[in-house]
Design a protein around this motif. Structure first.
Motif, PDB file in Angstrom:
ATOM      1  N   PRO A  51       0.797  -1.223   0.000  1.00 59.93           N
ATOM      2  CA  PRO A  51       0.000   0.000   0.000  1.00 59.93           C
ATOM      3  C   PRO A  51       0.834   1.279   0.000  1.00 59.93           C
ATOM      4  O   PRO A  51       0.413   2.305  -0.513  1.00 59.93           O
ATOM      5  N   ARG A  52       2.022   1.230   0.555  1.00 67.98           N
ATOM      6  CA  ARG A  52       2.903   2.400   0.583  1.00 67.98           C
ATOM      7  C   ARG A  52       4.349   1.907   0.591  1.00 67.98           C
ATOM      8  O   ARG A  52       4.618   0.753   0.874  1.00 67.98           O
ATOM      9  N   ARG A  53       5.253   2.806   0.270  1.00 70.42           N
ATOM     10  CA  ARG A  53       6.688   2.481   0.196  1.00 70.42           C
ATOM     11  C   ARG A  53       6.940   1.251  -0.674  1.00 70.42           C
ATOM     12  O   ARG A  53       7.639   0.326  -0.293  1.00 70.42           O
ATOM     13  N   GLN A  54       6.363   1.280  -1.870  1.00 73.99           N
ATOM     14  CA  GLN A  54       6.427   0.114  -2.745  1.00 73.99           C
ATOM     15  C   GLN A  54       7.859  -0.275  -3.075  1.00 73.99           C
ATOM     16  O   GLN A  54       8.200  -1.462  -3.035  1.00 73.99           O
ATOM     17  N   PHE A  55       8.687   0.683  -3.410  1.00 80.37           N
ATOM     18  CA  PHE A  55      10.052   0.345  -3.810  1.00 80.37           C
ATOM     19  C   PHE A  55      10.825  -0.280  -2.656  1.00 80.37           C
ATOM     20  O   PHE A  55      11.547  -1.264  -2.837  1.00 80.37           O
ATOM     21  N   ASN A  56      10.687   0.276  -1.452  1.00 81.40           N
ATOM     22  CA  ASN A  56      11.413  -0.267  -0.294  1.00 81.40           C
ATOM     23  C   ASN A  56      10.984  -1.691   0.026  1.00 81.40           C
ATOM     24  O   ASN A  56      11.815  -2.539   0.342  1.00 81.40           O
ATOM     25  N   VAL A  57       9.681  -1.945  -0.044  1.00 80.97           N
ATOM     26  CA  VAL A  57       9.186  -3.292   0.243  1.00 80.97           C
ATOM     27  C   VAL A  57       9.726  -4.272  -0.792  1.00 80.97           C
ATOM     28  O   VAL A  57      10.191  -5.364  -0.462  1.00 80.97           O
ATOM     29  N   GLY A  58       9.693  -3.887  -2.052  1.00 79.96           N
ATOM     30  CA  GLY A  58      10.206  -4.771  -3.098  1.00 79.96           C
ATOM     31  C   GLY A  58      11.701  -4.983  -2.993  1.00 79.96           C
ATOM     32  O   GLY A  58      12.195  -6.091  -3.203  1.00 79.96           O
ATOM     33  N   LEU A  59      12.427  -3.943  -2.668  1.00 85.82           N
ATOM     34  CA  LEU A  59      13.880  -4.054  -2.567  1.00 85.82           C
ATOM     35  C   LEU A  59      14.292  -4.967  -1.405  1.00 85.82           C
ATOM     36  O   LEU A  59      15.227  -5.748  -1.527  1.00 85.82           O
ATOM     37  N   LEU A  60      13.577  -4.888  -0.315  1.00 83.30           N
ATOM     38  CA  LEU A  60      13.943  -5.688   0.855  1.00 83.30           C
ATOM     39  C   LEU A  60      13.652  -7.174   0.690  1.00 83.30           C
ATOM     40  O   LEU A  60      14.034  -7.967   1.548  1.00 83.30           O
ATOM     41  N   THR A  61      13.011  -7.559  -0.390  1.00 75.76           N
ATOM     42  CA  THR A  61      12.756  -8.985  -0.603  1.00 75.76           C
ATOM     43  C   THR A  61      14.020  -9.741  -0.981  1.00 75.76           C
ATOM     44  O   THR A  61      14.011 -10.972  -0.957  1.00 75.76           O
TER      45      THR A  61
END
Length: 125
Positions: A51-61
């Protein structure tokens, strides 16, 4: 945010059989394909559904993906599906490929963020 991580975990778990099949039947380059495509796909799913901070969530995977792929490679090595590397060899392979896995996750996170923006822009119209 939980939904994004659960969907990403599902994609990650679906990538394990592909990685094991590549280890068992493929050459070196075939083995590398799922090693980099699994984090890419996981980052796309995580960042597009966050829902928010899409890039950070994807990068941390890349962290859980790298660990899951490392454990899968170590198990495959122990049971004879792959070249018999000792733990040190698998750790060296993991450490040397982690920056590339991170770059793959970053590319997937960027793509997932763009997909999420395109969908939200289309819904606003």
């Amino acid at each position: 945010m939980t939904k994004a991580w659960l969907l990403a975990a599902g994609v990650m778990l679906l990538g394990i059989p592909a990685f094991l099949a590549a280890l068992a039947f493929g050459s070196y380059w075939v083995t590398l394909t799922p090693w980099f495509l699994v984090p890419f796909a996981t980052a796309i799913v995580a960042s597009s559904s966050a829902p928010r901070r899409q890039f950070n969530v994807g990068l941390l995977t890349f962290v859980p993906c790298g660990l899951v792929l490392f454990v899968t490679a170590e198990i495959a090595s122990r049971y004879g599906l792959a070249d018999s590397l000792d733990l040190t060899g698998t750790l060296v392979a993991f450490a040397s490929s982690l920056p590339i896995v991170a770059a793959s996750s970053a590319a997937g996170a960027f793509l997932g963020q763009q997909i999420s923006r395109a969908i939200s822009d289309r819904e606003r119209r």
